[in-house]
Scaffold this active site. Structure first.
Site, PDB file in Angstrom:
ATOM      1  CG  HIS A   4      96.978  10.632  44.024  1.00  0.00           C
ATOM      2  ND1 HIS A   4      97.907  10.544  43.014  1.00  0.00           N
ATOM      3  CD2 HIS A   4      97.616  11.196  45.085  1.00  0.00           C
ATOM      4  CE1 HIS A   4      99.064  11.030  43.458  1.00  0.00           C
ATOM      5  NE2 HIS A   4      98.914  11.426  44.702  1.00  0.00           N
TER       6      HIS A   4
ATOM      7  CD  GLU B 125      98.363  15.123  46.614  1.00  0.00           C
ATOM      8  OE1 GLU B 125      98.850  14.785  47.680  1.00  0.00           O
ATOM      9  OE2 GLU B 125      98.373  14.394  45.600  1.00  0.00           O
TER      10      GLU B 125
HETATM   11  P1  13P Z   1     105.396  13.899  46.383  1.00  0.00           P
HETATM   12  O1  13P Z   1     105.537  14.305  47.831  1.00  0.00           O
HETATM   13  O2  13P Z   1     106.300  12.790  45.996  1.00  0.00           O
HETATM   14  O3  13P Z   1     105.481  15.084  45.480  1.00  0.00           O
HETATM   15  O4  13P Z   1     103.921  13.292  46.216  1.00  0.00           O
HETATM   16  C1  13P Z   1     102.837  14.033  46.612  1.00  0.00           C
HETATM   17  C2  13P Z   1     101.630  13.197  46.490  1.00  0.00           C
HETATM   18  O5  13P Z   1     101.212  12.840  45.418  1.00  0.00           O
HETATM   19  C3  13P Z   1     100.991  12.775  47.751  1.00  0.00           C
HETATM   20  O6  13P Z   1      99.760  12.185  47.520  1.00  0.00           O
END
Ligand code: 13P
Length: 234
Positions: free
Chosen positions: A81, A148
């Site tokens: 992450h 992401e």
């Molecule tokens: P947000 O939905 O707060 O942008 O976060 C996304 C995330 O990092 C999920 O792992």
């Protein structure tokens, strides 16, 4: 058709055990809805027991304390992450964690994503390199990739991804997975999206792209918003 995948990534929230339990109670009232998904919650470790008791599947926010995670029946583990990469987690560590998870029988949710918004396609090479390094020496279909883009993460994110941009990137990710793992394995790997998934954009991102589900951060802490997101995915 397999159920869509939905992960509530609570990060370091809610702020108290009371709030965590109250959120779980609200989610439990919609349990019929969440049964339509391959649904899991990634809470802070201190709330693991409460989530386990709720009956919802657990995802860990990091690959650590393997035996403890296994003892809770943890189904998924988020690896790579951006929050952890920002704290110095290297590709080598990520690769090791993917392998540890696979050995432990926990499905790694491998997060990749470029740091800055880029409309010239330069992020593609960056994503290819992240995938190559994270999956070095791995030949396994029991992996999920979560795209992401870091610039789209969080309540105060500056931009939002369009379904078109997301589609193109997912096609690219699938092609790279096929190059690395072979087409047969790659075809079994789901690609998820995470980054400011909200009631306003969830439906279009799901409908108009080839993703298999979402990793939802801040909007997963609001039971009503989260329910709207889930409903719009079906
Ligand atoms: P947000 O939905 O707060 O942008 O976060 C996304 C995330 O990092 C999920 O792992």
């Amino acid at each position: 058709m397999a159920r869509p995948i939905l992960v509530a990534n609570w990060k370091s929230y809610p702020n108290s055990l009371f709030e965590a339990k109250s959120l779980l109670n609200q989610l439990a009232r919609q349990s019929r809805l969440y049964k339509k998904f391959n649904f899991s919650i990634a809470p802070p470790l201190v709330y693991f027991e409460s989530v386990a008791r709720s009956g919802f599947a657990l995802a860990s926010q990091d690959m650590e304390m393997t035996d403890i995670l296994k003892s809770f029946g943890t189904k998924f583990v988020i690896v790579g992450h951006s929050d952890r990469r920002a704290k110095g987690e290297t590709e080598e560590i990520i690769n090791r964690k993917v392998k540890i998870a696979l050995r432990a029988g926990i499905i790694p949710l491998l997060c990749i994503g470029e740091l800055f918004s880029d409309r010239d396609g330069e992020h593609f090479e960056f994503l290819r390199s992240q995938l190559r390094l994270a999956l070095a020496g791995v030949k396994n279909s029991k992996i999920i990739v979560a795209y992401e883009p870091v610039w789209a993460i969080g309540k105060s994110a500056k931009g939002a991804i369009s379904p078109d941009e997301l589609s193109q990137t997912v096609i690219f990710i699938k092609k790279v997975l096929s190059d690395i793992l072979g087409r047969k394995i790659a075809n079994q790997i789901s690609v998820l999206y995470g980054g400011s998934v909200e009631p306003a954009n969830a439906e279009a991102l799901m409908r108009d792209t080839n993703i298999r589900g979402f990793l939802v951060g801040h909007a997963s802490l609001d039971a009503k918003k989260f329910k709207t997101i889930a409903e719009s995915m079906l």
